[in-house]
Design an enzyme around this catalytic site. Sequence first.
Site, mmCIF file in Angstrom:
data_model
loop_
_atom_site.group_PDB
_atom_site.id
_atom_site.type_symbol
_atom_site.label_atom_id
_atom_site.label_comp_id
_atom_site.label_asym_id
_atom_site.label_seq_id
_atom_site.Cartn_x
_atom_site.Cartn_y
_atom_site.Cartn_z
ATOM 1 N N ASP A 1 3.251 -3.969 8.108
ATOM 2 C CA ASP A 1 1.985 -3.235 7.970
ATOM 3 C C ASP A 1 0.849 -4.230 8.187
ATOM 4 O OD1 ASP A 1 -0.380 -2.167 7.033
ATOM 5 O OD2 ASP A 1 0.420 -1.539 5.089
ATOM 6 N N LYS B 1 -10.539 -0.136 10.508
ATOM 7 C CA LYS B 1 -10.759 -1.337 9.692
ATOM 8 C C LYS B 1 -11.135 -2.533 10.554
ATOM 9 C CE LYS B 1 -7.332 0.044 6.205
ATOM 10 N NZ LYS B 1 -8.093 0.582 5.078
ATOM 11 N N GLN C 1 -4.439 -4.861 7.186
ATOM 12 C CA GLN C 1 -5.438 -5.822 6.704
ATOM 13 C C GLN C 1 -5.363 -7.142 7.458
ATOM 14 O OE1 GLN C 1 -7.785 -5.022 4.673
ATOM 15 N NE2 GLN C 1 -6.995 -3.072 3.958
ATOM 16 N N CYS D 1 -4.707 2.179 -3.765
ATOM 17 C CA CYS D 1 -3.508 2.798 -3.160
ATOM 18 C C CYS D 1 -2.309 1.879 -3.283
ATOM 19 C CB CYS D 1 -3.752 3.176 -1.698
ATOM 20 S SG CYS D 1 -4.993 4.441 -1.493
ATOM 21 N N HIS E 1 0.867 -1.172 0.000
ATOM 22 C CA HIS E 1 0.000 0.000 0.000
ATOM 23 C C HIS E 1 0.912 1.232 0.000
ATOM 24 C CE1 HIS E 1 -2.761 3.007 1.704
ATOM 25 N NE2 HIS E 1 -3.762 2.195 1.470
#
Lengths: 153, 414
Positions: free
Chosen positions: B206, B232, B209, B372, B129
């Site tokens: 990261d 999220k 998700q 993104c 991302h």
Amino acid sequence: MSLDALYQEIILEHNRKPRNFREMPDANRKVEGHNPLCGDQVTLWLRVDGDRVVDVSFQGLGCAISKASASMMTAAVKGKTVAEAKALADEILAMLIGKLDVEKERQALGSLAALSGVSKFPQRVKCASMAWHALETALDESNPEGAAPEPAR
Amino acid sequence: MTTLKAVAQAQAALASRRADFPLLVKFPELHYLDSAATAQKPAAVLDAMREYYETDYANPHRGAYDLSARSTERYERARKRVAKFLGVRDADTLIFTRGTTESLNLVATAWGRAKVKSGDEIVVTGMEHHANFVPWQQLAIAQGADLRICELTEDGRIDLDRLRALVTPKTRVVAFSHVSNALGTINPVRDIAAVARKVGALVVCDGAQAAPHLALDLDALGVDFYAFSGHKMLGPMGIGVLVGRREILEFMPPYQMGGDMIEFVYDETSTWNVLPHKFEAGTPNVAGAVGLAAACDYLDAIGMAAVRAHEQMLLELAHKMLGEIPGVRIYGPAAVADKSGVVSFTLEGVHPHDLATILDEDGVCVRAGHHCAQPLMRRLKVPATARASVYVYTTAEDVEALGRGVERARGMFG
């Protein structure tokens, strides 16, 4: 607002078979347009002879709306004077945001009226306006011949 | 047997879960398939935030009065709750931020400017991302370092052989996503961390998700930094997390300067507060933290194993339905077991933007675009894809509506 108003047959047809979809080696104006949100991009070529747009073509990646709008734009602008083409761009850009009385202008607009459905889909206005903004840039005398302006960052 | 029974019961509970989500109750016709962009909020999260504002609200860490102390207590309790959810024992190594983007910028700036020098190498992957790509790219430019990008396999995984070849003794940091936001690929965090660790590189993950969907045990994951966003994972927008190794956080200079993060401020110099406050300049987002803690309660009540089982069932269905439609191409791993939360796809002859507009007509919300992740889109050689993503409140009916909508689009453009 139904989808049929957006995806009218003439738009689907231009998407399938875009007009003037080619590079133009002898162009004297070239402009890149893009929509950073969705990655759509268009390259527009013009050959302007005196005050007349004698040829116009485009290539690019984009959705049906952006492709059809660019295709219809090239067909409409070819042969027009620079002043006429600029006036048309103003009119269409106004139509795309719902600021034009389409019924009153329907005859003058001809098949371009099919693009008016976009005004009811705010997320798609940029798709349809991309080619017309590129045309405005290409017709702007302050834009040096053949030089593509840097895309906005 | 009892485990299977428990999973079955949890799945039955999930079927009626929509009732917990006021927006989904208000719009029963909506098929919200954009949870990878942001998750809808259960009433429990909204109620917790309101209750905080109505009961314990004042500026924390400041007042000598009881109300301020209660606000501080709510904030620090939320920190401990989120730390427990993540398997982090030392809660003071959990920094609250605005979200994943700020968390990653914090590391790239505070750690990066101090540690990355000219001629060093920074390794990222081709599936990142922009939030885990651009900060490293700009750090490399600022420090005169070399940004190296690990290419992917055909089916959208990090190619570990290429990674091993790319990482050298000059590599100072390896930054990668736990789960790809555009493809859903679950990356082998421990294997990647091992490659980085061999050369002493910092491991930055990261988790935007992953944290909403997978059971995490961060202390055992082998990364130096882990970042994610609250919104999220059922929490509110504007709160996020950075978990870091204590010895690195203590070495690192602050990211932002201001109130709360200082110890003493003299005319000429200042000293810094202890962790976690050193990295939390200014009035914190206490209500956001309280909401995120409530989201952790909500997810733990379901159980992350049940969350995963539910999502796997939905992804299986989505792969099956979309796979049967001529012209559909699904990106990323073919096996649903290797993915989390996301189905990224294109329909031949129909641009993802047109597809999203047609789906929207039926109340099906999907994301269309580059997600993104422009470097990834270039590698996939597509300008855009359509992405459907699921969560705890997604039903089989939502996925079926997606399938019907894609069929309809094919008919319109056929």
